[in-house]
Design an enzyme around this catalytic site. Structure first.
Site, PDB file in Angstrom:
ATOM      1  N   SER A 101     -99.122 121.596 -24.483  1.00 60.17           N
ATOM      2  CA  SER A 101     -97.906 122.406 -24.363  1.00 60.17           C
ATOM      3  C   SER A 101     -98.250 123.866 -24.121  1.00 60.17           C
ATOM      4  O   SER A 101     -98.995 124.479 -24.894  1.00 60.17           O
ATOM      5  CB  SER A 101     -97.086 122.336 -25.656  1.00 60.17           C
ATOM      6  OG  SER A 101     -96.667 121.030 -25.895  1.00 60.17           O
ATOM      7  N   HIS A 108     -94.933 119.193 -20.372  1.00 59.63           N
ATOM      8  CA  HIS A 108     -96.127 118.439 -19.988  1.00 59.63           C
ATOM      9  C   HIS A 108     -95.929 117.939 -18.565  1.00 59.63           C
ATOM     10  O   HIS A 108     -95.020 117.158 -18.286  1.00 59.63           O
ATOM     11  CB  HIS A 108     -96.358 117.260 -20.935  1.00 59.63           C
ATOM     12  CG  HIS A 108     -96.694 117.692 -22.330  1.00 59.63           C
ATOM     13  ND1 HIS A 108     -97.974 117.849 -22.774  1.00 59.63           N
ATOM     14  CD2 HIS A 108     -95.906 118.057 -23.352  1.00 59.63           C
ATOM     15  CE1 HIS A 108     -97.959 118.268 -24.021  1.00 59.63           C
ATOM     16  NE2 HIS A 108     -96.709 118.396 -24.401  1.00 59.63           N
ATOM     17  N   TYR A 114     -96.748 109.505 -30.446  1.00 56.81           N
ATOM     18  CA  TYR A 114     -95.342 109.394 -30.848  1.00 56.81           C
ATOM     19  C   TYR A 114     -94.426 108.950 -29.718  1.00 56.81           C
ATOM     20  O   TYR A 114     -93.269 108.622 -29.942  1.00 56.81           O
ATOM     21  CB  TYR A 114     -94.833 110.713 -31.454  1.00 56.81           C
ATOM     22  CG  TYR A 114     -94.867 111.902 -30.518  1.00 56.81           C
ATOM     23  CD1 TYR A 114     -93.962 112.032 -29.465  1.00 56.81           C
ATOM     24  CD2 TYR A 114     -95.820 112.899 -30.677  1.00 56.81           C
ATOM     25  CE1 TYR A 114     -93.998 113.118 -28.601  1.00 56.81           C
ATOM     26  CE2 TYR A 114     -95.873 113.994 -29.831  1.00 56.81           C
ATOM     27  CZ  TYR A 114     -94.951 114.093 -28.790  1.00 56.81           C
ATOM     28  OH  TYR A 114     -95.001 115.156 -27.926  1.00 56.81           O
ATOM     29  N   ASN A 153     -96.541 128.654 -34.328  1.00 54.82           N
ATOM     30  CA  ASN A 153     -95.692 128.857 -35.514  1.00 54.82           C
ATOM     31  C   ASN A 153     -96.526 128.702 -36.767  1.00 54.82           C
ATOM     32  O   ASN A 153     -97.636 128.159 -36.729  1.00 54.82           O
ATOM     33  CB  ASN A 153     -94.560 127.816 -35.531  1.00 54.82           C
ATOM     34  CG  ASN A 153     -95.082 126.391 -35.499  1.00 54.82           C
ATOM     35  OD1 ASN A 153     -95.428 125.885 -34.425  1.00 54.82           O
ATOM     36  ND2 ASN A 153     -95.173 125.756 -36.650  1.00 54.82           N
ATOM     37  N   HIS A 200     -88.985 121.973 -30.635  1.00 52.49           N
ATOM     38  CA  HIS A 200     -89.875 121.914 -29.468  1.00 52.49           C
ATOM     39  C   HIS A 200     -89.608 123.109 -28.556  1.00 52.49           C
ATOM     40  O   HIS A 200     -90.529 123.680 -27.978  1.00 52.49           O
ATOM     41  CB  HIS A 200     -89.685 120.593 -28.723  1.00 52.49           C
ATOM     42  CG  HIS A 200     -90.699 120.376 -27.645  1.00 52.49           C
ATOM     43  ND1 HIS A 200     -92.066 120.403 -27.881  1.00 52.49           N
ATOM     44  CD2 HIS A 200     -90.564 120.149 -26.317  1.00 52.49           C
ATOM     45  CE1 HIS A 200     -92.712 120.204 -26.750  1.00 52.49           C
ATOM     46  NE2 HIS A 200     -91.835 120.045 -25.786  1.00 52.49           N
TER      47      HIS A 200
HETATM   48  N1  HPA Z   1     -96.493 120.795 -36.461  1.00 50.17           N
HETATM   49  C1  HPA Z   1     -96.903 119.823 -35.628  1.00 50.17           C
HETATM   50  N2  HPA Z   1     -97.117 120.008 -34.349  1.00 50.17           N
HETATM   51  C2  HPA Z   1     -96.921 121.236 -33.843  1.00 50.17           C
HETATM   52  C3  HPA Z   1     -96.488 122.302 -34.643  1.00 50.17           C
HETATM   53  C4  HPA Z   1     -96.260 122.067 -36.029  1.00 50.17           C
HETATM   54  O1  HPA Z   1     -95.880 122.970 -36.807  1.00 50.17           O
HETATM   55  N3  HPA Z   1     -96.381 123.391 -33.841  1.00 50.17           N
HETATM   56  C5  HPA Z   1     -96.743 122.990 -32.592  1.00 50.17           C
HETATM   57  N4  HPA Z   1     -97.078 121.684 -32.586  1.00 50.17           N
END
Ligand code: HPA
Length: 273
Positions: free
Chosen positions: A24, A55, A79, A226, A238
């Site tokens: 991403s 993607h 997933y 994050n 997302h």
């Molecule tokens: N958790 C899981 N996957 C992720 C996160 C997260 O906080 N941030 C970006 N991909």
């Protein structure tokens, strides 16, 4: 036609030595390619059809500096279908085409308050939390892959040197694979911190297992989008991941292009620590 023949036909003069998987927000790396040929995964037998925003779903062949590379823009995640071997065919094809190194990228959540959004983290190791493997069903003693130094120490040292020369901060730490697609609960984030993880994300680990099984050296980089759930007031989504990745993607991709272009013959000697 199998994928290897299609690739050879479309890019006959390019022998990739290094494969890259773009996660991403890392799509800007393809802007650094020269002599680029783009092939949609739809044209490549056995390649996945990614269904996640951000993607791409294309294989790019070209050069980063003098380095012949194959860039997988888009990966299949566990997933999406429940299967964790979605990238087995692409990685085997690139190994058969001559790649000896895999560079992986992803977006991840930070578990360390001192590693804020917009940071870059080199993976030193991982936690396979779902305890799933894309190697289930393979045969022979090679399936018992040694995972010590799965993230190649010499390649990591090279990445650190390039970052340092550019004055860029590069964190290094343990990536925990969460199966997703839901984000973690705050309790899970507290657990992951206790377990010694520095970042959490939903990809990369299966491809590292596949690559080590194929004998490829692996380097992996997380772009921190994050802080883990519950560590800050921001609401995870997302769209938020993509928006954060968008902000930092140009400089992250430039650093990665430099790291790859400056690898000697595509590999740094194992003793170059
Ligand atoms: N958790 C899981 N996957 C992720 C996160 C997260 O906080 N941030 C970006 N991909």
């Amino acid at each position: 036609m199998n994928a290897i023949d299609t690739i050879r036909q479309r890019a006959p003069h390019l022998q990739p030595r290094l494969a890259v998987v773009l996660g991403s927000g890392w799509g800007a790396l393809t802007e650094h390619l020269t002599d680029a040929v783009q092939i949609s995964y739809a044209e490549l037998a056995g390649f996945p059809q990614p269904g996640v925003a951000g993607h791409g779903g294309s294989l790019w062949l070209g050069h980063l500096g003098a380095q012949p590379v194959a860039v997988l823009s888009g990966r299949q995640h566990g997933y999406e279908t429940g299967a964790v071997d979605g990238m087995a065919v692409p990685l085997r094809a690139l190994q058969e085409l001559g790649c000896h190194t895999l560079v992986q990228t992803n977006a991840a959540g930070s578990l360390r308050p001192d590693m804020p959004p917009q940071s870059l983290m080199l993976l030193s190791d991982h936690l396979n939390l779902p305890q799933r493997s894309p190697l289930v069903g393979s045969s022979g003693s090679e399936r018992f892959v040694n995972m010590v130094d799965a993230y190649d120490p010499a390649l990591r040292a090279h990445a650190r040197r390039v970052a340092q020369a550019q004055g860029a901060t590069l964190f290094e730490g343990v990536y925990a694979w969460a199966f997703g697609p839901q984000f973690e609960t705050p309790a899970e984030i507290r657990m992951l911190r206790l377990l010694g993880a520095d970042a959490v994300g939903m990809s990369t680990v299966p491809e590292t297992m596949l690559a080590r099984h194929l004998g490829l050296r692996v380097l992996a980089l997380s772009f921190i989008t994050n802080l883990g759930a519950g560590m800050s007031p921001e609401k995870l989504s997302h769209a938020h991941t993509l928006q954060q990745a968008q902000i930092g993607s140009a400089s992250a991709s430039r650093l990665l292009a430099d790291i790859i272009a400056s690898l000697h013959n595509g590999v740094e000697p194992a003793n170059a620590l």
